[in-house]
Design a protein around this motif. Structure first.
Motif, PDB file in Angstrom:
ATOM      1  N   UNK A 125      66.367  50.410  50.968  1.00 34.72           N
ATOM      2  CA  UNK A 125      65.426  49.770  51.883  1.00 34.72           C
ATOM      3  C   UNK A 125      65.459  48.260  51.712  1.00 34.72           C
ATOM      4  N   UNK A 126      65.312  47.566  52.809  1.00 30.43           N
ATOM      5  CA  UNK A 126      65.127  46.118  52.749  1.00 30.43           C
ATOM      6  C   UNK A 126      63.666  45.834  52.384  1.00 30.43           C
ATOM      7  N   UNK A 127      63.419  44.965  51.415  1.00 25.91           N
ATOM      8  CA  UNK A 127      62.028  44.702  51.013  1.00 25.91           C
ATOM      9  C   UNK A 127      61.234  43.983  52.106  1.00 25.91           C
ATOM     10  N   UNK A 128      60.020  44.442  52.301  1.00 26.10           N
ATOM     11  CA  UNK A 128      59.086  43.802  53.214  1.00 26.10           C
ATOM     12  C   UNK A 128      58.171  42.873  52.436  1.00 26.10           C
ATOM     13  N   UNK A 129      57.631  41.884  53.109  1.00 30.41           N
ATOM     14  CA  UNK A 129      56.752  40.929  52.421  1.00 30.41           C
ATOM     15  C   UNK A 129      55.450  41.623  52.012  1.00 30.41           C
ATOM     16  N   UNK A 130      55.033  41.344  50.786  1.00 34.57           N
ATOM     17  CA  UNK A 130      53.792  41.903  50.271  1.00 34.57           C
ATOM     18  C   UNK A 130      52.656  40.901  50.442  1.00 34.57           C
ATOM     19  N   UNK A 131      51.507  41.421  50.804  1.00 36.61           N
ATOM     20  CA  UNK A 131      50.328  40.575  50.934  1.00 36.61           C
ATOM     21  C   UNK A 131      49.632  40.438  49.582  1.00 36.61           C
ATOM     22  N   UNK A 132      48.862  39.401  49.434  1.00 33.87           N
ATOM     23  CA  UNK A 132      48.064  39.230  48.219  1.00 33.87           C
ATOM     24  C   UNK A 132      47.146  40.439  48.052  1.00 33.87           C
ATOM     25  N   UNK A 133      47.141  41.021  46.861  1.00 31.08           N
ATOM     26  CA  UNK A 133      46.287  42.156  46.560  1.00 31.08           C
ATOM     27  C   UNK A 133      46.829  43.505  47.012  1.00 31.08           C
ATOM     28  N   UNK A 134      47.977  43.511  47.690  1.00 31.74           N
ATOM     29  CA  UNK A 134      48.514  44.783  48.198  1.00 31.74           C
ATOM     30  C   UNK A 134      49.085  45.656  47.088  1.00 31.74           C
ATOM     31  N   UNK A 135      49.770  45.027  46.112  1.00 37.16           N
ATOM     32  CA  UNK A 135      50.332  45.749  44.977  1.00 37.16           C
ATOM     33  C   UNK A 135      49.804  45.114  43.695  1.00 37.16           C
ATOM     34  N   UNK A 136      49.083  45.914  42.921  1.00 45.61           N
ATOM     35  CA  UNK A 136      48.533  45.438  41.654  1.00 45.61           C
ATOM     36  C   UNK A 136      48.961  46.382  40.531  1.00 45.61           C
ATOM     37  N   UNK A 137      49.352  45.780  39.420  1.00 43.42           N
ATOM     38  CA  UNK A 137      49.736  46.534  38.232  1.00 43.42           C
ATOM     39  C   UNK A 137      48.724  46.196  37.141  1.00 43.42           C
ATOM     40  N   UNK A 138      47.994  47.196  36.673  1.00 41.88           N
ATOM     41  CA  UNK A 138      46.966  46.989  35.656  1.00 41.88           C
ATOM     42  C   UNK A 138      47.363  47.689  34.377  1.00 41.88           C
ATOM     43  N   UNK A 139      47.390  46.945  33.280  1.00 36.48           N
ATOM     44  CA  UNK A 139      47.691  47.524  31.968  1.00 36.48           C
ATOM     45  C   UNK A 139      46.403  48.069  31.357  1.00 36.48           C
ATOM     46  N   UNK A 140      46.453  49.328  30.910  1.00 35.55           N
ATOM     47  CA  UNK A 140      45.304  49.940  30.248  1.00 35.55           C
ATOM     48  C   UNK A 140      45.471  49.893  28.727  1.00 35.55           C
ATOM     49  N   UNK A 141      46.487  50.616  28.228  1.00 31.70           N
ATOM     50  CA  UNK A 141      46.750  50.618  26.787  1.00 31.70           C
ATOM     51  C   UNK A 141      48.055  51.372  26.525  1.00 31.70           C
ATOM     52  N   UNK A 142      48.796  50.955  25.484  1.00 29.52           N
ATOM     53  CA  UNK A 142      50.050  51.576  25.064  1.00 29.52           C
ATOM     54  C   UNK A 142      51.031  51.687  26.238  1.00 29.52           C
ATOM     55  N   UNK A 143      51.277  52.912  26.766  1.00 29.77           N
ATOM     56  CA  UNK A 143      52.208  53.088  27.883  1.00 29.77           C
ATOM     57  C   UNK A 143      51.490  53.394  29.182  1.00 29.77           C
ATOM     58  N   UNK A 144      50.179  53.220  29.200  1.00 32.62           N
ATOM     59  CA  UNK A 144      49.386  53.580  30.375  1.00 32.62           C
ATOM     60  C   UNK A 144      49.217  52.389  31.301  1.00 32.62           C
ATOM     61  N   UNK A 145      49.766  52.529  32.488  1.00 29.72           N
ATOM     62  CA  UNK A 145      49.647  51.517  33.533  1.00 29.72           C
ATOM     63  C   UNK A 145      49.080  52.166  34.792  1.00 29.72           C
ATOM     64  N   UNK A 146      48.254  51.419  35.514  1.00 32.53           N
ATOM     65  CA  UNK A 146      47.802  51.843  36.843  1.00 32.53           C
ATOM     66  C   UNK A 146      48.475  50.956  37.877  1.00 32.53           C
ATOM     67  N   UNK A 147      49.166  51.583  38.832  1.00 32.45           N
ATOM     68  CA  UNK A 147      49.822  50.853  39.905  1.00 32.45           C
ATOM     69  C   UNK A 147      49.073  51.126  41.206  1.00 32.45           C
ATOM     70  N   UNK A 148      48.613  50.082  41.818  1.00 33.65           N
ATOM     71  CA  UNK A 148      47.904  50.211  43.098  1.00 33.65           C
ATOM     72  C   UNK A 148      48.825  49.748  44.219  1.00 33.65           C
ATOM     73  N   UNK A 149      49.108  50.665  45.144  1.00 29.78           N
ATOM     74  CA  UNK A 149      49.942  50.368  46.313  1.00 29.78           C
ATOM     75  C   UNK A 149      49.078  50.576  47.554  1.00 29.78           C
ATOM     76  N   UNK A 150      48.580  49.508  48.118  1.00 34.66           N
ATOM     77  CA  UNK A 150      47.647  49.656  49.224  1.00 34.66           C
ATOM     78  C   UNK A 150      46.421  50.412  48.758  1.00 34.66           C
TER      79      UNK A 150
END
Length: 601
Positions: A125-150
């Motif tokens: 896929x060709x990458x589309x432009x991302x808006x501010x706040x559209x994709x967020x990566x939050x670190x919780x602890x150790x190997x635990x991450x929360x990825x928010x996509x829309x």
């Protein structure tokens, strides 16, 4: 799209392996006539196809190379150092693609290639432009991450409460206060493998009580990731076993692909997530993710970094294993790991790099020696090295609750607004772990009725199914300080009829609560070994790969049938058997093969 498979390109029996000389070897497959290069150094092997990456020419021995490390292409005289898989003429041009070398228990080896090697290239896929706040990566602890996509939330490897590996590992970082609520609100979860710092049953118990039907995706490993689910009594109802190398479409914009590890394909996996053409690669604990073939220029790369996830050498004693030897070994190993990770990141050239999956601590007071000895790499040091080697790569050392806004970071990597750190005064490090709750659960196994009958030993090791191997193992039950206890078992068991003057002996002191819990529930011995719950001595000092692989990854999927065992011993009163005959109560005096309890399995 067909799932990715591991394809054997060349097999050598033990005799052929023994005939390999030090340095470069050329071997041709009798099946298809294709040629391969195998590099040998002190029984360590590397291998690749005999094909130059420039224009596909064949390599021949480089007569100018006195060290037997390089080969020369017959087309344009390009030279490859097979010990490093780097082209030295011209320098800094390519890295040769390695094949996996799988050493077999019978002394043979196989050269293995994943097919297809780059499955993420299907339907690019060709990458589309991302808006501010559209994709967020939050670190919780150790190997635990929360990825928010829309509006969707994707969670990786949630370990948010309780210990891992019995009672050996505890969370270093304090998860955000709402971490469990956010886990239970996730749209989907990925769990990379069965180790308890990634698959945390105390954490998943909370999830099961609130949202048992949340989709949890795991790779189709030979040992199922959730092999222990039924016995855990955690009621999850929507586990999705996913084929390797196939895009899983969540919606029009979000998809992901699970890949296997080249070294531990039976257990480890990693993941690529694609959102609107933007790739996030999480290699988790893989030793050689996807056999070493990975996409370049991803938007975010996450890898482990710390080291220290093994009982070796901290739990070993006797012989060369002095504190000074251990310290020097650990120092060198951590340095090699740090340089390897930095080189990997430089070669893949991600836009953003985040070291994670190494934030644990040996917090229990009884493990103070391990905590002081098991020095780990620092994420800050790794990122500083990457900044020096590849300054264009943005590095992120995460704190619990910190958020990366991918759209902002891609637009301006230098922007201070791309990463939001926890507020000032937020608690970052744990200082209490509820030790008593989890240690008491383990120690509850000590008084189980099965251990009143010394025949449990024969029953357990018959269930384990390991046999026909020249090894005698001495197992000693101890207290928390690895001191012998009068009512603990101390026994020998042999896996092959051997001449007892030539036996291989491994002595293992196990904390009684953990050992009996492992036995009672049919757990893997990773809880003992990776969890630092034993002390090991070997004579001679040889690593018995086949033994440890079996007890760490190949035990039966169902626990021992202790109900059947109790029926067998119901009418037998063993209380009159002297302690010296049961292997109990000998204060660790057992020194000869004729003492105590001997099992020939």
């Amino acid at each position: 799209m067909a799932s990715q498979i591991a394809k054997v390109l060349l097999s050598l029996d033990a005799e052929a392996v023994g005939s390999l000389k030090e340095g470069v070897n050329f071997k041709k497959s009798p099946e298809d006539g294709k040629c391969y290069i195998i590099f040998k150094s002190n029984n360590y092997f590397k291998a690749c196809k005999n094909q130059c990456k420039h224009q596909g020419g064949l390599f021949v021995k480089d007569v100018e190379d006195l060290d037997a490390m390089t080969v020369k292409c017959t087309k344009h005289n390009w030279k490859l150092n097979v010990s490093t898989m780097k082209y030295v003429n011209p320098p800094d041009s390519f890295l040769q693609d390695e094949l996996e070398v799988e050493v077999l228990d019978d002394g043979g080896l196989q050269l293995v290639e994943l097919s297809p090697v780059d499955p993420w290239m299907a339907d690019p896929r060709e990458p589309l432009e991302l808006q501010e706040g559209e994709v967020k990566v939050t670190y919780f602890t150790h190997a635990c991450m929360e990825l928010q996509f829309g509006e969707r939330r994707f969670m990786f490897d949630p370990w948010l409460k309780g210990p891992a590996f019995a009672r050996g590992w505890w969370l270093l970082h304090e998860p955000p206060a709402d971490a469990l609520d956010r886990l239970c609100a996730a749209d989907l979860i990925y769990i990379s493998h069965m180790h308890s710092d990634h698959l945390s049953y105390p954490t998943l118990k909370v999830l099961a009580e609130r949202r048992p039907d949340v989709p949890i995706y795991v790779g189709d490993t030979s040992r199922p990731v959730f092999w222990y689910l039924e016995q855990s009594q955690v009621k999850l109802t929507n586990i999705k076993v996913t084929p390797f190398g196939v895009w899983q479409h969540i919606d029009d914009h979000l998809r992901f692909m699970i890949l296997m590890d080249g070294v531990h394909p039976e257990m480890d996996t990693c993941i690529i997530v694609d959102y609107k053409g933007h790739l996030i690669l999480n290699t988790v604990d893989c030793t050689r993710p996807n056999g070493g073939r990975l996409p370049q220029n991803v938007d975010v790369l996450m890898t482990d970094f710390a080291g220290g996830a093994s009982g070796f050498p901290m739990t070993f004693y006797g012989g060369k294993y002095s504190d000074s030897w251990k310290a020097e070994f650990i120092k060198n190993e951590r340095k090699k790991l740090l340089n390897y990770k930095a080189t990997l990141v430089k070669s893949l050239q991600p836009r953003i790099y985040c070291p994670f999956a190494g934030y644990f601590v040996e917090a229990h007071p009884s493990d103070r020696y391990i905590k002081d000895t098991n020095i780990k790499n620092s994420a800050e040091h790794l990122n500083a090295l990457i900044n020096k080697l590849a300054p264009a790569i943005k590095t992120w050392t995460p704190q619990p609750g910190a958020v990366l806004d991918l759209g902002l970071a891609l637009r301006d990597p230098t922007s201070s607004e791309a990463i939001t750190n926890p507020p000032a005064g937020a608690k970052l490090y744990k200082d209490s772990w509820e030790f008593y709750l989890y240690v008491n659960e383990l120690n509850s196994a000590i008084k189980s009725d099965i251990f009143k009958h010394q025949s449990w030993i024969q029953f357990y090791y018959t269930w384990a199914g390991f046999q026909n191997y020249n090894l005698v193992v001495r197992v000693i039950e101890t207290d928390d300080k690895f001191e012998c206890i009068t009512d603990g078992y101390d026994y020998l068991h042999a896996y092959l009829e051997v001449t007892y003057h030539e036996e291989m002996i491994t002595s293992i002191k196990n904390r009684i609560g953990v050992m009996r819990y492992v036995v009672l529930h049919g757990c893997l011995w990773d809880d003992l070994y990776i969890g630092f719950q034993n002390r090991i001595s070997r004579d001679p000092d040889i690593y018995h790969h086949k033994f440890w692989k079996h007890f760490q990854a190949e035990l039966p999927l169902c626990r021992p049938d202790w109900e059947q065992f109790q029926k067998q011993v119901f009418y037998i009163d063993e209380s009159t058997i002297p302690l010296s005959d049961t292997g109990m109560g000998n204060d660790c005096a057992l020194s000869g093969i004729d003492s105590g309890l001997i099992l020939d399995l």
